[in-house]
Design an enzyme around this catalytic site. Structure first.
Site, PDB file in Angstrom:
ATOM      1  N   LYS A 271      -1.406  -9.539   2.748  1.00 11.48           N
ATOM      2  CA  LYS A 271      -0.674  -9.295   4.021  1.00 11.48           C
ATOM      3  C   LYS A 271      -1.554  -8.089   4.688  1.00 11.48           C
ATOM      4  O   LYS A 271      -2.170  -7.080   4.080  1.00 11.48           O
ATOM      5  CB  LYS A 271       0.371  -8.455   3.646  1.00 11.48           C
ATOM      6  CG  LYS A 271       1.330  -7.789   4.781  1.00 11.48           C
ATOM      7  CD  LYS A 271       2.738  -7.416   4.305  1.00 11.48           C
ATOM      8  CE  LYS A 271       2.819  -6.236   3.646  1.00 11.48           C
ATOM      9  NZ  LYS A 271       2.313  -5.045   4.582  1.00 11.48           N
TER      10      LYS A 271
ATOM     11  N   GLU B 120      -1.848  -5.663   8.321  1.00 15.65           N
ATOM     12  CA  GLU B 120      -1.230  -5.305   9.332  1.00 15.65           C
ATOM     13  C   GLU B 120      -1.978  -5.050  10.645  1.00 15.65           C
ATOM     14  O   GLU B 120      -3.226  -4.957  10.683  1.00 15.65           O
ATOM     15  CB  GLU B 120      -0.973  -3.591   9.126  1.00 15.65           C
ATOM     16  CG  GLU B 120       0.152  -3.419   7.982  1.00 15.65           C
ATOM     17  CD  GLU B 120       0.223  -1.680   7.762  1.00 15.65           C
ATOM     18  OE1 GLU B 120       0.076  -1.067   8.644  1.00 15.65           O
ATOM     19  OE2 GLU B 120       0.713  -1.557   6.569  1.00 15.65           O
TER      20      GLU B 120
ATOM     21  N   GLU C 113       8.673  -4.808  10.271  1.00 17.05           N
ATOM     22  CA  GLU C 113       9.287  -3.339   9.942  1.00 17.05           C
ATOM     23  C   GLU C 113       9.493  -2.514  10.922  1.00 17.05           C
ATOM     24  O   GLU C 113       9.038  -2.473  11.990  1.00 17.05           O
ATOM     25  CB  GLU C 113       8.161  -2.767   9.213  1.00 17.05           C
ATOM     26  CG  GLU C 113       8.492  -1.363   8.595  1.00 17.05           C
ATOM     27  CD  GLU C 113       7.725  -0.744   7.460  1.00 17.05           C
ATOM     28  OE1 GLU C 113       7.812   0.309   7.123  1.00 17.05           O
ATOM     29  OE2 GLU C 113       6.427  -1.278   7.368  1.00 17.05           O
TER      30      GLU C 113
ATOM     31  N   ASP D  11       0.851  -1.281  -0.168  1.00 15.98           N
ATOM     32  CA  ASP D  11      -0.106  -0.079  -0.078  1.00 15.98           C
ATOM     33  C   ASP D  11       0.981   1.409   0.234  1.00 15.98           C
ATOM     34  O   ASP D  11       0.276   2.446  -0.201  1.00 15.98           O
ATOM     35  CB  ASP D  11      -0.829  -0.077   1.368  1.00 15.98           C
ATOM     36  CG  ASP D  11      -0.308  -0.102   2.525  1.00 15.98           C
ATOM     37  OD1 ASP D  11       0.940  -0.207   2.751  1.00 15.98           O
ATOM     38  OD2 ASP D  11      -1.050  -0.020   3.424  1.00 15.98           O
ATOM     39  N   SER D  12       2.174   0.971   0.128  1.00  9.91           N
ATOM     40  CA  SER D  12       3.210   2.149  -0.186  1.00  9.91           C
ATOM     41  C   SER D  12       2.976   2.853  -1.569  1.00  9.91           C
ATOM     42  O   SER D  12       3.232   3.567  -1.774  1.00  9.91           O
ATOM     43  CB  SER D  12       4.449   1.621  -0.025  1.00  9.91           C
ATOM     44  OG  SER D  12       4.791   0.616  -0.873  1.00  9.91           O
TER      45      SER D  12
ATOM     46  N   ASP E 261      -0.916  -6.084  -0.359  1.00  8.53           N
ATOM     47  CA  ASP E 261      -1.380  -5.560   0.806  1.00  8.53           C
ATOM     48  C   ASP E 261      -2.854  -5.299   0.707  1.00  8.53           C
ATOM     49  O   ASP E 261      -3.251  -4.871  -0.405  1.00  8.53           O
ATOM     50  CB  ASP E 261      -0.680  -4.073   1.105  1.00  8.53           C
ATOM     51  CG  ASP E 261       0.612  -3.981   1.866  1.00  8.53           C
ATOM     52  OD1 ASP E 261       0.480  -5.078   2.810  1.00  8.53           O
ATOM     53  OD2 ASP E 261       1.055  -3.291   2.062  1.00  8.53           O
TER      54      ASP E 261
END
Length: 287
Positions: free
Chosen positions: A118, A120, A187, A49-50, A88
């Site tokens: 993925k 978070e 991270e 999602d960066s 993501d």
């Protein structure tokens, strides 16, 4: 030259089996050119999602939509054939309930063709991870510095630097592994903590700003190519100044257009083919 010997896409079970065998190589991608270029060399591509910040110049990852992530992930999957592709899940697409997470993650797998998703989050999301895994969706769990928790964390700051913070992250990681996550992305962690988590985990860890002891490493591709611009995190190693190459090419193109040097006749249709240019000039033979 570290190209792959295999000729098929790496699966999630094969990625898991790499723990303790060799390091896992990973980069991010969100477009055809980057994906195609890295595919022969990496084991894992994370469509992060960066993308919100790198591709669109947004201030954070928080407003990237599910539709945008599906589209970028599909572009990566369609233009690779070797790397395992993990997508993501964007902010707000999985936190509300396990059922909502399943609907959105199932859409991601079905519409993009990716191999896994993925998520978070801390141990509060372990139940969602279990719900997804039990229904056939492989999950990589992301702990430590979590960009989707930017507002709670007060910015992009290293995590696990105190004993209490490290203990919380250890509990998060353990909960996700117990729930069935096939991998942990670590991270922005204190190095000793990331190393300890890797040693304790039966599943591979992928580090970004974590530890050389992790089972694999990932970087944002634009950062390591010198395309990120602005301040870079201390964990980034820049392998090339591609921005300088692009600037030089654009400048030369602009000069050619303004000076009338481009396009030439050979770039146009409906004109006689130009005579071949002999680039190798030899001296005339003596008579």
């Amino acid at each position: 030259m570290s190209v792959h010997a295999r000729n098929t896409r790496l699966t999630v079970p094969q990625l898991v089996a790499m723990k303790g065998q060799r390091k896992i190589v990973s980069l991010t991608a969100y477009s055809k050119p980057m994906a195609q270029l890295m595919d022969p060399f990496v084991d894992l591509i994370i469509v992060g999602d960066s993308t919100a910040m790198v591709a669109y110049g947004r201030a954070s990852t928080l407003d990237l939509s599910l539709e945008e992530m599906v589209a970028h992930t599909r572009a990566v999957v369609d233009n690779t054939r070797l790397a395992c592709v993990v997508a993501d899940m964007p902010f707000g697409s999985y936190q509300e309930s396990p059922e909502l997470a399943y609907r959105h993650c199932a859409q991601m797998l079905a519409r993009s063709g990716c191999d896994a998703v993925k998520l978070e989050g801390g141990k509060a999301l372990a139940g969602t991870v279990r719900f997804l895994v039990e229904r056939g969706i492989p999950v990589m769990a992301h702990v430590g510095l979590m960009p989707q928790y930017l507002n709670l964390m007060g910015g992009f700051k290293a995590q696990g630097l105190t004993e209490a913070a490290a203990r919380t992250i250890q509990e998060d990681a353990h909960a996700h592994l117990e729930a069935g996550a096939f991998s942990l992305l670590l991270e922005g962690l204190a190095e000793p903590l990331a190393r300890a988590l890797t040693a304790a985990s039966p599943m591979p860890t992928i580090g970004i700003g974590a530890s050389p002891g992790c089972d694999g490493q990932v970087l944002v591709t634009e950062d390591m190519l010198g395309l990120g611009g602005g301040h870079l995190p201390r964990f980034v190693k820049v392998y090339a100044d591609v921005a300088a190459v692009i600037r030089d090419a654009v400048e030369r193109y602009a000069d050619d257009v303004r000076e009338g040097a481009f396009p030439e006749a050979r770039h146009c249709y409906g004109l006689p083919s130009p005579a071949p240019v002999n680039s190798e000039k030899r001296p005339a033979k003596a008579r």
